[in-house]
Design a protein around this motif. Structure first.
Motif, PDB file in Angstrom:
ATOM      1  N   LEU A 145       0.834  -1.202   0.000  1.00 11.64           N
ATOM      2  CA  LEU A 145       0.000   0.000   0.000  1.00 11.64           C
ATOM      3  C   LEU A 145       0.870   1.255   0.000  1.00 11.64           C
ATOM      4  O   LEU A 145       0.634   2.194  -0.774  1.00 11.64           O
ATOM      5  CB  LEU A 145      -0.931  -0.005   1.217  1.00 11.64           C
ATOM      6  CG  LEU A 145      -1.783   1.269   1.414  1.00 11.64           C
ATOM      7  CD1 LEU A 145      -2.669   1.527   0.204  1.00 11.64           C
ATOM      8  CD2 LEU A 145      -2.621   1.162   2.690  1.00 11.64           C
ATOM      9  N   SER A 146       1.884   1.282   0.856  1.00 15.24           N
ATOM     10  CA  SER A 146       2.774   2.449   0.900  1.00 15.24           C
ATOM     11  C   SER A 146       3.518   2.613  -0.418  1.00 15.24           C
ATOM     12  O   SER A 146       3.693   3.737  -0.903  1.00 15.24           O
ATOM     13  CB  SER A 146       3.764   2.315   2.055  1.00 15.24           C
ATOM     14  OG  SER A 146       4.697   1.274   1.832  1.00 15.24           O
ATOM     15  N   LEU A 147       3.924   1.496  -1.020  1.00 15.27           N
ATOM     16  CA  LEU A 147       4.659   1.567  -2.284  1.00 15.27           C
ATOM     17  C   LEU A 147       3.768   2.093  -3.406  1.00 15.27           C
ATOM     18  O   LEU A 147       4.222   2.873  -4.263  1.00 15.27           O
ATOM     19  CB  LEU A 147       5.207   0.187  -2.651  1.00 15.27           C
ATOM     20  CG  LEU A 147       6.120   0.113  -3.879  1.00 15.27           C
ATOM     21  CD1 LEU A 147       7.339   1.016  -3.700  1.00 15.27           C
ATOM     22  CD2 LEU A 147       6.543  -1.327  -4.149  1.00 15.27           C
ATOM     23  N   VAL A 148       2.496   1.696  -3.406  1.00 11.93           N
ATOM     24  CA  VAL A 148       1.549   2.204  -4.411  1.00 11.93           C
ATOM     25  C   VAL A 148       1.380   3.720  -4.256  1.00 11.93           C
ATOM     26  O   VAL A 148       1.408   4.473  -5.239  1.00 11.93           O
ATOM     27  CB  VAL A 148       0.192   1.487  -4.287  1.00 11.93           C
ATOM     28  CG1 VAL A 148      -0.876   2.207  -5.115  1.00 11.93           C
ATOM     29  CG2 VAL A 148       0.305   0.038  -4.759  1.00 11.93           C
ATOM     30  N   VAL A 149       1.194   4.174  -3.009  1.00 11.63           N
ATOM     31  CA  VAL A 149       1.021   5.610  -2.751  1.00 11.63           C
ATOM     32  C   VAL A 149       2.269   6.376  -3.185  1.00 11.63           C
ATOM     33  O   VAL A 149       2.183   7.431  -3.839  1.00 11.63           O
ATOM     34  CB  VAL A 149       0.727   5.854  -1.255  1.00 11.63           C
ATOM     35  CG1 VAL A 149       0.740   7.354  -0.941  1.00 11.63           C
ATOM     36  CG2 VAL A 149      -0.614   5.249  -0.864  1.00 11.63           C
ATOM     37  N   ILE A 150       3.451   5.851  -2.866  1.00  9.53           N
ATOM     38  CA  ILE A 150       4.710   6.515  -3.201  1.00  9.53           C
ATOM     39  C   ILE A 150       4.944   6.519  -4.705  1.00  9.53           C
ATOM     40  O   ILE A 150       5.358   7.539  -5.280  1.00  9.53           O
ATOM     41  CB  ILE A 150       5.882   5.837  -2.455  1.00  9.53           C
ATOM     42  CG1 ILE A 150       5.753   6.088  -0.957  1.00  9.53           C
ATOM     43  CG2 ILE A 150       7.227   6.338  -2.976  1.00  9.53           C
ATOM     44  CD1 ILE A 150       6.624   5.204  -0.101  1.00  9.53           C
ATOM     45  N   THR A 151       4.666   5.396  -5.352  1.00 12.48           N
ATOM     46  CA  THR A 151       4.835   5.322  -6.808  1.00 12.48           C
ATOM     47  C   THR A 151       3.892   6.286  -7.510  1.00 12.48           C
ATOM     48  O   THR A 151       4.271   6.976  -8.468  1.00 12.48           O
ATOM     49  CB  THR A 151       4.579   3.888  -7.313  1.00 12.48           C
ATOM     50  OG1 THR A 151       5.478   2.993  -6.647  1.00 12.48           O
ATOM     51  CG2 THR A 151       4.806   3.787  -8.815  1.00 12.48           C
ATOM     52  N   LEU A 152       2.655   6.352  -7.028  1.00  7.94           N
ATOM     53  CA  LEU A 152       1.695   7.312  -7.584  1.00  7.94           C
ATOM     54  C   LEU A 152       2.196   8.737  -7.391  1.00  7.94           C
ATOM     55  O   LEU A 152       2.063   9.585  -8.279  1.00  7.94           O
ATOM     56  CB  LEU A 152       0.337   7.129  -6.899  1.00  7.94           C
ATOM     57  CG  LEU A 152      -0.810   8.016  -7.397  1.00  7.94           C
ATOM     58  CD1 LEU A 152      -1.145   7.699  -8.850  1.00  7.94           C
ATOM     59  CD2 LEU A 152      -2.047   7.826  -6.510  1.00  7.94           C
ATOM     60  N   VAL A 187      -1.062   3.307   8.068  1.00 12.97           N
ATOM     61  CA  VAL A 187      -0.140   3.320   6.924  1.00 12.97           C
ATOM     62  C   VAL A 187      -0.189   4.683   6.237  1.00 12.97           C
ATOM     63  O   VAL A 187       0.855   5.245   5.867  1.00 12.97           O
ATOM     64  CB  VAL A 187      -0.478   2.201   5.924  1.00 12.97           C
ATOM     65  CG1 VAL A 187       0.350   2.351   4.642  1.00 12.97           C
ATOM     66  CG2 VAL A 187      -0.226   0.838   6.543  1.00 12.97           C
ATOM     67  N   LEU A 188      -1.390   5.232   6.084  1.00 11.59           N
ATOM     68  CA  LEU A 188      -1.525   6.533   5.421  1.00 11.59           C
ATOM     69  C   LEU A 188      -0.909   7.647   6.260  1.00 11.59           C
ATOM     70  O   LEU A 188      -0.292   8.572   5.718  1.00 11.59           O
ATOM     71  CB  LEU A 188      -2.999   6.829   5.143  1.00 11.59           C
ATOM     72  CG  LEU A 188      -3.659   5.917   4.097  1.00 11.59           C
ATOM     73  CD1 LEU A 188      -5.155   6.211   4.006  1.00 11.59           C
ATOM     74  CD2 LEU A 188      -3.002   6.084   2.734  1.00 11.59           C
ATOM     75  N   ILE A 189      -1.058   7.572   7.584  1.00 11.08           N
ATOM     76  CA  ILE A 189      -0.431   8.572   8.455  1.00 11.08           C
ATOM     77  C   ILE A 189       1.085   8.551   8.266  1.00 11.08           C
ATOM     78  O   ILE A 189       1.726   9.604   8.131  1.00 11.08           O
ATOM     79  CB  ILE A 189      -0.801   8.326   9.932  1.00 11.08           C
ATOM     80  CG1 ILE A 189      -2.296   8.613  10.158  1.00 11.08           C
ATOM     81  CG2 ILE A 189       0.049   9.192  10.862  1.00 11.08           C
ATOM     82  CD1 ILE A 189      -2.801   8.203  11.530  1.00 11.08           C
ATOM     83  N   CYS A 190       1.667   7.359   8.247  1.00 12.10           N
ATOM     84  CA  CYS A 190       3.119   7.241   8.065  1.00 12.10           C
ATOM     85  C   CYS A 190       3.544   7.617   6.647  1.00 12.10           C
ATOM     86  O   CYS A 190       4.664   8.113   6.444  1.00 12.10           O
ATOM     87  CB  CYS A 190       3.570   5.812   8.376  1.00 12.10           C
ATOM     88  SG  CYS A 190       3.357   5.333  10.109  1.00 12.10           S
ATOM     89  N   SER A 191       2.662   7.429   5.675  1.00 14.24           N
ATOM     90  CA  SER A 191       3.010   7.741   4.280  1.00 14.24           C
ATOM     91  C   SER A 191       3.093   9.241   4.018  1.00 14.24           C
ATOM     92  O   SER A 191       3.642   9.650   2.991  1.00 14.24           O
ATOM     93  CB  SER A 191       1.981   7.105   3.327  1.00 14.24           C
ATOM     94  OG  SER A 191       2.059   5.686   3.387  1.00 14.24           O
ATOM     95  N   THR A 192       2.551  10.050   4.946  1.00 14.22           N
ATOM     96  CA  THR A 192       2.697  11.500   4.771  1.00 14.22           C
ATOM     97  C   THR A 192       4.167  11.911   4.817  1.00 14.22           C
ATOM     98  O   THR A 192       4.537  12.983   4.312  1.00 14.22           O
ATOM     99  CB  THR A 192       1.919  12.272   5.850  1.00 14.22           C
ATOM    100  OG1 THR A 192       2.404  11.891   7.158  1.00 14.22           O
ATOM    101  CG2 THR A 192       0.432  11.984   5.762  1.00 14.22           C
ATOM    102  N   ILE A 193       5.003  11.092   5.440  1.00 15.82           N
ATOM    103  CA  ILE A 193       6.450  11.347   5.463  1.00 15.82           C
ATOM    104  C   ILE A 193       7.046  11.161   4.074  1.00 15.82           C
ATOM    105  O   ILE A 193       7.973  11.870   3.671  1.00 15.82           O
ATOM    106  CB  ILE A 193       7.144  10.382   6.442  1.00 15.82           C
ATOM    107  CG1 ILE A 193       6.821  10.750   7.883  1.00 15.82           C
ATOM    108  CG2 ILE A 193       8.654  10.369   6.224  1.00 15.82           C
ATOM    109  CD1 ILE A 193       7.461  12.036   8.340  1.00 15.82           C
ATOM    110  N   ALA A 194       6.526  10.180   3.330  1.00 14.96           N
ATOM    111  CA  ALA A 194       7.132   9.791   2.055  1.00 14.96           C
ATOM    112  C   ALA A 194       6.630  10.612   0.877  1.00 14.96           C
ATOM    113  O   ALA A 194       7.391  10.886  -0.058  1.00 14.96           O
ATOM    114  CB  ALA A 194       6.867   8.305   1.795  1.00 14.96           C
ATOM    115  N   VAL A 195       5.360  10.992   0.901  1.00 14.83           N
ATOM    116  CA  VAL A 195       4.776  11.737  -0.219  1.00 14.83           C
ATOM    117  C   VAL A 195       4.390  13.124   0.261  1.00 14.83           C
ATOM    118  O   VAL A 195       3.350  13.321   0.890  1.00 14.83           O
ATOM    119  CB  VAL A 195       3.541  11.001  -0.790  1.00 14.83           C
ATOM    120  CG1 VAL A 195       2.932  11.803  -1.939  1.00 14.83           C
ATOM    121  CG2 VAL A 195       3.910   9.608  -1.255  1.00 14.83           C
TER     122      VAL A 195
END
Length: 490
Positions: free
Chosen positions: A17-24, A107-115
């Motif tokens: 899920l994180s990889l999809v969000v980051i790739t997008l 996962v989405l909360i942590c993904s704010t760091i990446a995207v």
């Protein structure tokens, strides 16, 4: 919606899920292949040059990736692709150290760091995006190991972090504060944890300064010069970094961040006042002092490593620790109750979506600017080849913004801070790369360019050609390419 955010995931599915969000998020960088700032000259000349900036690991990594220690090859988009994997790994480490449950919302909360637009500022660099992302990953790994009661490896990771990209060191204390705010603040274990983390940070910085800065950065390179006015550095740095960061995220994202900040402030205040009303003891005094220190740590980490430098500056690419402050604002309240966790998850979704808009719009604007500048480049090539004057040719100024870039900048102010316009260095290398002779550029010859521009403004040089994009001036010994318009009024 609540059931969606509360849905539990396996570690593998959370990583996907994180990889999809980051790739997008960073797909435009793979698709449009933009040259950004130093990328142009590095792709032409094939130089490394990071060791002299106190970043030896960046240089060695570039050698490994390009399989050469002599010339640097452009292997885009490999660094960006590897960066995406590194960012997904970072999200998983954050997730496992911050939350008990692996859910979609967490996962989405942590993904704010990446995207986000600040990490995007690092991902734009074709050659050292991976080293910048690794500098972000390493303090997160150091924090993870410290949470497992390790000491030696976290210190080594912090030194490596600094050797990749110095501003990333601010991430470690921010994560320590995040853990502290979620802990049993009165325990000896927590107080020892803060002491160990503080010691590791200082030891890592001292070793890096003595073993890397002193041995690699030349005395003529003033990037490592320390400031003598910390008060002014803090105030000006805080102002500049907050303005740049807020403009980078954009209007909608700033509203979301403001809501998250208010929720965090309320949780923080409730915890602090509850602490004051508890029975006094030695541990409580220490915990109160640490709670008081939290806002100051956040402020110092916003300014970052530039705080101690005499020539500290705050472009987007050095402000990525701010994204960890935003993560703290989301993660700490999210661990208090399930209701607030859902709110934080929704805010994170909105923040990621707003960041996608900023990243896509900025990438499109940079692509349009690249096309505009290509027109200027080939127009100059055509004109200079027909002149055949044989005179030393100097360049002054930068190209004008393309109309599409101007339009995007009205909506996304980040474009005030992220530009890939041609300027004297990049245009000179591009002209030479396309066979134009007698182009002169170096740090020293910039003084000549400024002198010639003054002569042109005072009409002591002849204007021999002019377009809305540039003008060419001539005297008995030199040609001057004056980019843009109205340079005499600047």
């Amino acid at each position: 919606m609540i059931s969606f955010y509360n849905k539990e995931l396996s570690s593998f599915n959370a990583f996907l899920l994180s990889l999809v969000v980051i790739t997008l998020g960073y797909y435009p960088l793979i698709n449009d292949r933009i040259y950004f700032v130093d990328d142009i000259t590095r792709s032409i000349k094939g130089y490394f040059g990071w060791i002299g900036l106190g970043r030896p690991l960046t240089e060695w990594l570039a050698m490994v990736l390009s399989t050469s220690s002599v010339r640097l090859a452009d292997i885009t988009p490999l660094p960006q692709l590897l960066s995406m994997l590194a960012l997904s790994s970072l999200v998983m480490i954050l997730l496992k150290n911050t939350f008990k449950d692996v859910t979609v919302g967490n996962v989405l909360i942590c993904s704010t760091i990446a995207v986000n637009p600040l990490i995007f500022g690092n991902m734009l660099f074709r050659f050292d995006s991976l080293s910048m992302v690794l500098s972000v990953l390493l303090p997160v790994m150091a924090w993870d190991l410290l949470n497992k009661n390790k000491m030696v490896f976290p210190c080594l990771l912090l030194i490596a972090c600094l050797s990749f990209y110095q501003p990333a060191i601010a991430i470690f204390p921010l994560l320590i504060m995040t853990t502290f705010l979620q802990s049993d603040k009165y325990s000896d274990k927590t107080i020892n944890y803060i002491f160990k983390a503080t010691s590791l940070t200082f030891i890592g910085c001292i070793i890096y300064y003595l073993a890397v800065v002193k041995l690699t950065i030349k005395e003529s390179e003033h990037r490592a010069d320390l400031t003598s006015d910390f008060g002014h550095a803090i105030l000006s740095g805080l102002k500049n970094s907050l303005v740049t960061a807020s403009q980078s995220y954009g209007h909608i994202a700033c509203v979301i961040i403001s809501i998250a900040t208010i929720i965090f402030a309320v949780i923080y205040a409730k915890t602090f006042f509850k602490m004051l009303n508890d029975e006094f003891n030695r541990k409580k005094y220490i915990s109160i002092l640490l709670m008081i220190a939290v806002p100051f740590v956040i402020i110092l980490c916003t300014v970052g490593v530039n705080l101690i430098l005499s020539n500290g500056y705050y472009p987007v690419r050095v402000l990525f620790p701010v994204s960890f402050i935003i993560f703290m604002m989301l993660a700490v309240p999210a661990n208090s109750t399930n209701k607030i966790n859902i709110i934080a998850s929704i805010l994170s979704t909105g923040l990621i979506f707003a960041s996608l808009s900023v990243i896509y719009a900025t990438t499109s604007a940079l692509y349009n600017q690249q096309r505009y500048d290509s027109y200027v480049l080939f127009s100059l090539i055509d004109k200079l080849s027909t002149m055949n004057k044989g005179k030393e040719t100097y360049i002054f100024g930068t190209t004008e913004d393309a109309e599409a870039s101007k339009t995007s900048a009205r909506v996304f102010p980040i474009l005030k801070h992220i530009k890939n316009n041609y300027y004297d260095m990049t245009l000179s290398q591009s002209l030479i790369n396309n066979g134009v002779r007698d182009i002169v550029f170096s740090g020293e010859t910039r003084k000549v360019s400024y002198t010639l521009q003054k002569k042109a403004c005072n009409r002591h040089m002849d204007k021999i050609f002019s377009t809305p994009q540039y003008s060419i001036f001539e005297d008995e010994n030199h040609l001057l390419i004056s980019l843009g318009k109205n340079n005499c009024s600047k």
